[in-house]
Scaffold this motif. Structure first.
Motif, short mmCIF file in Angstrom:
data_model
loop_
_atom_site.label_atom_id
_atom_site.label_comp_id
_atom_site.label_asym_id
_atom_site.label_seq_id
_atom_site.Cartn_x
_atom_site.Cartn_y
_atom_site.Cartn_z
N PHE A 123 9.60 0.24 -7.29
CA PHE A 123 8.25 0.97 -7.67
C PHE A 123 7.66 1.38 -6.74
O PHE A 123 7.21 -0.19 -5.58
N GLU A 124 7.32 2.59 -5.64
CA GLU A 124 6.63 2.33 -4.59
C GLU A 124 5.75 3.27 -4.92
O GLU A 124 5.59 4.71 -5.52
N ILE A 125 4.05 2.29 -4.78
CA ILE A 125 2.84 2.79 -5.33
C ILE A 125 2.59 3.30 -3.98
O ILE A 125 1.34 2.78 -3.26
N GLY A 126 2.23 4.89 -2.84
CA GLY A 126 0.99 5.47 -1.75
C GLY A 126 1.99 4.71 -0.24
O GLY A 126 3.07 3.87 -0.12
N ALA A 127 0.77 4.00 -0.20
CA ALA A 127 -0.32 3.47 1.10
C ALA A 127 0.41 2.62 1.49
O ALA A 127 -0.26 1.64 0.71
N PRO A 128 0.57 1.70 2.52
CA PRO A 128 0.30 0.45 2.65
C PRO A 128 -1.34 0.00 3.11
O PRO A 128 -2.01 0.95 3.88
N LYS A 129 -1.76 -1.13 3.54
CA LYS A 129 -2.52 -1.76 3.86
C LYS A 129 -4.20 -1.73 3.25
O LYS A 129 -4.91 -1.44 4.04
N ARG A 130 -4.09 -0.61 2.14
CA ARG A 130 -4.89 -0.51 1.04
C ARG A 130 -4.50 -0.29 0.37
O ARG A 130 -3.99 -0.99 -0.39
#
Ligand SMILES: [Zn+2]
Length: 347
Positions: A231-238
């Motif tokens: 399950f991929e949820i958007g963008a990293p490091k936030r």
């Protein structure tokens, strides 16, 4: 100093609880007990926090991986929920926190084993990979003690003693990698009917139906007969609140459709975009990228999707969609090294 003493005490307390999960009650020090193996079926209903010991650092100190177990009052299946197998992909950690805030053991049929921060060395190094020098842990499953790579040895500990015992189905939470973003998106292998149902139940915006890449947690679990999706949820490091709340709603819906929670399954307004292949539009040389398209946009073959500039504002190259499709991923960092992705198009 006080904390160090407490930690030592916790380690000593936990030494007597190896292999005996019922002995792993919260310790008097407030530091979660250490475990070397989790057999959640032996636990009484309740919520538990543990540190799983996944080998040791080069200093000899243990790598401690946080584990939350929510054991329902009613019998049922066991769900494995993992986040941050890639150390820069953090939204899934918050998804686990928010999901488990809203569920009590009285609500739950079965067990949720959640691991909010699988790749501890990667998180500490702010890296996708296994620490500053390691390889990609999500190409190393199910791990191998003989291969000699740190990430393969690390994931072997997790695989054998934390991820596999008792697991009936699994969702591995990721995001796109540093400098890029996904929408709410699921990788699933539709040849496994339960994985296909899980993918739709998660209410994503997009799905890629494929047989998966070798060495991912998803494909390793499927090979063992455990239905699993990524399950991929958007963008990293936030922490992206809106996407996190959508992912929590999707997981709650999947828990209903899979029999963990009571309730009425959500009827989505529209269908997700589903594809089976994607192409990456790659920066052939380094430069500053301006994109002309956004996540989930429909694009036609030949459509302008990105322009690459030199530092003086002169156009270096223009990039066009190689085929019809939908925008699955975008570069969010305009600084693009040669070979890096600008746009990914699903078809
Ligand atoms: Zn990832």
């Amino acid at each position: 100093m006080a904390f160090a003493v407490k930690l030592v005490l916790a380690v000593l307390c936990a030494a007597v609880s190896f292999g005996s999960p019922t002995a792993a009650a919260p310790s008097e020090t407030g530091v979660p007990p250490l475990i070397d193996r989790l057999e959640a079926k032996g636990l009484a209903p309740g919520r538990y926090h543990f540190y799983f010991r996944a080998g040791a650092r080069g200093t000899g100190a243990p790598v401690l991986v946080p584990v939350i177990v929510l054991k329902g009052e009613k019998a049922g299946k066991q769900l494995l929920l993992t986040a941050a197998v890639h150390g820069d992909e953090l939204n899934g950690i918050r998804v686990i926190h928010r999901l488990l805030e809203g569920i009590t053991p009285a609500d739950l049929s079965g067990t949720i084993v959640a691991v909010p921060g699988v790749n501890q060395p990667g998180m500490e190094a702010h890296s996708r990979n296994f620490g500053p020098h390691g390889g990609d842990p999500n190409r190393a499953f199910p791990g191998n003690q003989k291969r000699g790579e740190a990430e393969a040895i690390y994931v072997r500990h997790l695989w054998e003693d934390l991820f596999l015992p008792g697991t009936d189905l699994a969702v591995d939470l990721h995001t796109q990698t540093t400098g890029t973003a996904y929408p709410l998106f699921v990788f699933a292998d539709f040849r496994n009917n339960t994985a296909r149902k899980m993918a739709y139940a998660l209410l994503p915006e997009m799905i890629k139906n494929d047989k998966g890449e070798k060495g991912t947690l998803e494909t390793a679990l499927l090979a063992k007969g455990v239905p699993a999706v990524t399950f991929e949820i958007g963008a990293p490091k936030r922490f992206q609140d809106e996407l996190i709340e959508k992912a929590v709603a999707g997981l709650e819906n999947m828990l209903i459709t899979s029999g963990f929670l009571e309730g009425t399954p959500h009827r989505p307004k529209g269908s997700p975009i589903v594809g089976t292949h994607y192409s990456n539009v790659i920066a052939e040389e380094g430069g500053l990228a301006v994109l002309h398209t956004a996540l989930r946009d429909r694009v036609k073959k030949g459509q302008l999707v990105a322009t690459l500039y030199d530092p003086f504002g002169t156009i270096l190259r223009t990039y066009h969609a190689p085929h019809d499709g939908w925008v699955l991923a975008v570069a969010t960092d305009p600084v693009r090294d040669a070979g890096q992705m600008l746009v990914r198009i699903l078809q």
